[in-house]
Design a protein around this motif. Structure first.
Motif, PDB file in Angstrom:
ATOM      1  N   ARG A 354       0.833  -1.206   0.000  1.00 34.74           N
ATOM      2  CA  ARG A 354       0.000   0.000   0.000  1.00 34.74           C
ATOM      3  C   ARG A 354       0.871   1.260   0.000  1.00 34.74           C
ATOM      4  O   ARG A 354       0.565   2.237  -0.703  1.00 34.74           O
ATOM      5  N   GLN A 358       0.883   4.097  -2.847  1.00 35.98           N
ATOM      6  CA  GLN A 358       0.565   5.464  -2.441  1.00 35.98           C
ATOM      7  C   GLN A 358       1.633   6.443  -2.915  1.00 35.98           C
ATOM      8  O   GLN A 358       1.330   7.529  -3.425  1.00 35.98           O
ATOM      9  N   LEU A 619      -6.723   2.345  -2.766  1.00 37.06           N
ATOM     10  CA  LEU A 619      -5.851   1.947  -1.658  1.00 37.06           C
ATOM     11  C   LEU A 619      -6.619   1.662  -0.378  1.00 37.06           C
ATOM     12  O   LEU A 619      -6.008   1.537   0.686  1.00 37.06           O
TER      13      LEU A 619
END
Length: 742
Positions: A354, A358, A619
């Motif tokens: 993640r 990001q 996400l």
């Protein structure tokens, strides 16, 4: 022949007369065993073998299995079953180099020995101890193979145990890797695959610069690695840079990709720590000014070593994560199943995925929304810089979502970008494992997440990504074997017997015909991929933009003001650049970038989705999923016969085949096109015949359905907490009958 005594009385002597000698009887009862030999590859040599060896099946604690012969060669550990099975020959997805019971030496992760029912990790210091009764091998592709040595002669068992432990665990030199023996013995022609750009020549870089409309300078001064051994032979930098030979190339902003608006993505390594603060700041300003002068835009720099986990953190997290998939038997599986999701979350591996996605979204936002150059920095600039720059390019450029484009991206950012594959993958079994880290696997995980959320945008399938992750540990290809271009060239020239006649030419992993035939390679293509439709414009428009690459969807919020030049407000940007040197960084607060990226994602989500435009990942917690095909394919307890993604894909294949049949019927109705259809090339994405979905399991195409019956073993404490009766635990699952594959 029976002889009867006189008057029918019983004779005191034996009455049976045998006309067959004892030697002949023994020969009939024990026919001579046929010697078993593995099908060796060119250059493969057998070191040791042992027979009989019992290979356990991964079902329960009953210790069932099959007997065969265990071999150890300079390429693999291979087990050949005594009784030939037709299942292996029936597979239509079969690796040419190694099979289900083969383990390449580079693929061995850990070896355990069972002594008096206790499992011990085998290291070099334990080789002098007694031979274990069982060998358990954990592979890097998450297979678990168990071999019993109790039925083997003590001398043979000790020889095979020491041979496997020595060749899989002891440090070795690079020239002992099987690839050198293979390429020296094979007669196949290693021709270059022109579809995949290898970025090992000036022409490859020139072609990429032309495709992306990059305004940079191609550097050829490092062709003989006089500038730096940690840089590729050819690379691209901003035109304003003049001093290349300072600091041995460290700190140079290496060009990665150019946005159609004019801004670009760069990456750079850290400067030597021996420099004074003043010199360091001066050099940094020169590098950033060169980027700004080149594109007339502001520059944002990001130190990935501060905002992302270190390579040691990635290694520790993955070590915890993979333990939940290395299952020895079904009992261990059901014990782990009680705390499955909490264990995966506590490992931190999914959170690292993640974080990388990001950070890639933040880079995309700077390029797409802010029209700002991005300079990624890191220690050597060859680990997390490769991850983030590659992900950003996949999100922005649809070319990198095709098979050839993705392979070219890996060549550009990872292979030519000098990612240390040998150290990160620990190919030579070095005792110092501080450099080991699955950085490339982390990148493939992020790509898989993108492909799952936007499947029609990717030409390659998840099977392709799974096979690519396995191919990293196959010691035949040069793609993932060396630390840099200099390392590969120096080793191939110095440590090969043909050094005088020229360097060896190893096959690249992109030559998939070395591992799979054409029928198996069809599984690499995504049947849901939608190719971009070329619209023929009959009316010529009065105005066309200079750049025709439509890599992202236009947005009213992000459009440049009307009646401006090609660059967004280039006059104001130039004034700001000349007035003050803009060295921007993302805010130190972890909430600020996330909030800004969330706003950017929501604004993108409101637009019509274009699979050939900008793609952003979701996400949120439920959106990030587990790569089940890679991690669960060897665990029989989770296989679904006729279910899972295979069942869905089978139905989609059937519908796709019907649609293509209808298209052919409509085309054949026009008699004038009948002649053209005969000479028309076949469709690139032909429907793959999976057969009936009830004949294969959810782990297809890596494992096939088998005749199994198991009883889930759930801890008693869990049963009591759920207030379940004993009847549920005692109920045995129905036996699934194996159906032969067509």
């Amino acid at each position: 022949m029976l002889g009867l005594g006189s008057a029918g009385a019983k004779s005191s002597k034996p009455s049976f007369v045998s006309y067959v000698t004892p030697e002949e009887i023994k020969l009939e009862k024990e026919p001579p065993k046929k010697e078993i030999h593995p099908n060796l590859l060119p250059g493969e040599v057998v070191f040791c073998c042992a027979n009989p060896i019992l290979k356990y099946t991964q079902d329960d604690l009953s210790q069932r299995g099959v007997f065969g012969t265990l071999f150890c060669t300079n390429f693999r550990i291979t087990f050949i079953i005594d009784e030939a099975s037709q299942e292996e020959t029936a597979k239509n997805f079969k690796n040419k180099l190694y099979g289900e019971n083969d383990i390449p030496l580079m693929c061995v992760d850990h070896i355990y020995g069972v002594y008096d029912e206790k499992r011990k990790l085998i290291t070099g210091g334990l080789l002098k101890n007694k031979c274990p009764s069982k060998i358990i091998i954990h592979c890097k592709d998450l297979r678990v193979l168990q071999f019993c040595l109790t039925f083997t002669k003590e001398e043979d068992a000790k020889r095979i145990f020491q041979g496997i432990a020595h060749h899989c665990l002891e440090e070795k030199s690079l020239k002992c890797v099987f690839a050198f023996s293979y390429v020296g013995s094979t007669s196949q022609d290693m021709q270059r695959k022109w579809e995949t750009i290898l970025f090992d020549s000036p022409g490859d870089w020139t072609q990429e610069m032309k495709r992306t409309k990059a305004k940079c300078r191609l550097v050829t001064e490092n062709e003989n690695f006089e500038l730096s051994q940690r840089l590729p032979k050819y690379f691209v930098i901003p035109r304003a840079i003049e001093d290349l030979f300072s600091n041995q190339g460290k700190g140079l902003p290496i060009w990665c990709w150019s946005h159609h608006s004019g801004c670009a993505l760069f990456k750079a390594s850290f400067l030597p720590v021996t420099q004074e603060d003043g010199d360091f700041q001066k050099h940094l300003e020169i590098m950033i000014n060169s980027v700004a002068h080149n594109y007339l835009y502001s520059v944002k720099t990001e130190d990935l070593s501060e905002s992302l986990p270190s390579i040691q953190d990635i290694q520790q997290s993955y070590n915890k994560f993979k333990q939940y998939f290395l299952i020895d038997n079904s009992t261990d599986f059901w014990l782990l199943d009680v705390k499955w999701f909490s264990s995966l979350e506590s490992s931190g591996w999914l959170d690292f995925i993640r974080q990388c996605l990001q950070k890639a979204v933040e880079v995309v936002e700077c390029l797409e929304k802010d029209n700002t150059n991005v300079l990624l920095t890191e220690g050597e600039g060859t680990d997390l810089c490769c991850v983030i720059s590659s992900l950003a390019q996949i999100m922005l450029d649809p070319y990198y979502r095709t098979v050839m484009g993705f392979q070219s991206l890996v060549q550009k950012e990872w292979v030519a970008g000098c990612h240390a594959f040998m150290d990160r993958c620990n190919h030579l079994h070095q005792k110092d494992k501080e450099c080991q880290s699955p950085v490339f696997l982390l990148f493939l995980e992020c790509v898989w997440q993108l492909a799952q959320q936007h499947s029609p945008a990717f030409q390659f399938s998840e099977t392709y990504l799974t096979v690519l992750s396995d191919s990293v540990h196959v010691p035949i290809f040069s793609t993932f074997m060396f630390n840099s271009a200099y390392h590969m060239e120096s080793v191939m020239k110095a440590e090969t017997p043909t050094a005088q006649s020229g360097s060896l030419s190893f096959p690249t992993v992109w030559d998939w015909s070395v591992q799979y035939d054409n029928k198996a390679q069809n599984f690499f293509l995504n049947p849901l991929y939608t190719e971009k439709v070329k619209i023929e414009r009959t009316v010529r428009k009065p105005h066309k933009p200079k750049h025709q690459r439509q890599l992202s969807l236009p947005s009213s919020a992000f459009k440049t003001p009307p009646k401006k030049g090609f660059f967004k407000d280039e006059t104001e940007s130039l004034k700001k650049m000349l007035r003050v040197n803009r060295i921007s960084r993302w805010m130190g607060s972890p909430d600020s970038p996330v909030a800004a990226s969330q706003e950017f994602y929501e604004s993108w989500q409101q637009r019509p989705l274009d699979y050939h435009g900008l793609l952003l990942p979701c996400l949120d917690g439920p959106a990030l999923r587990l790569w089940m095909q890679r991690y669960l394919r060897w665990i029989p307890e989770v296989h679904i016969l006729g279910g899972g993604s295979v069942a869905v894909m089978t139905k989609i294949m059937e519908l796709l085949g019907q649609v293509q049949d209808l298209k052919r019927m409509l085309e054949h109705r026009d008699s004038s096109q009948a002649a053209k259809l005969d000479h028309r090339p076949q469709l690139q994405h032909r429907p793959i015949s999976f057969g009936s979905s009830g004949r294969i399991s959810s782990s297809f195409p890596f494992t096939y359905s088998r005749n199994r019956s198991f009883r889930p073993i759930i801890p008693t404490g869990l049963l009591q907490s759920l207030m379940l009766t004993d009847n549920i635990a005692n109920q045995e699952d129905e036996v699934v009958e194996e159906v032969s594959l067509v």
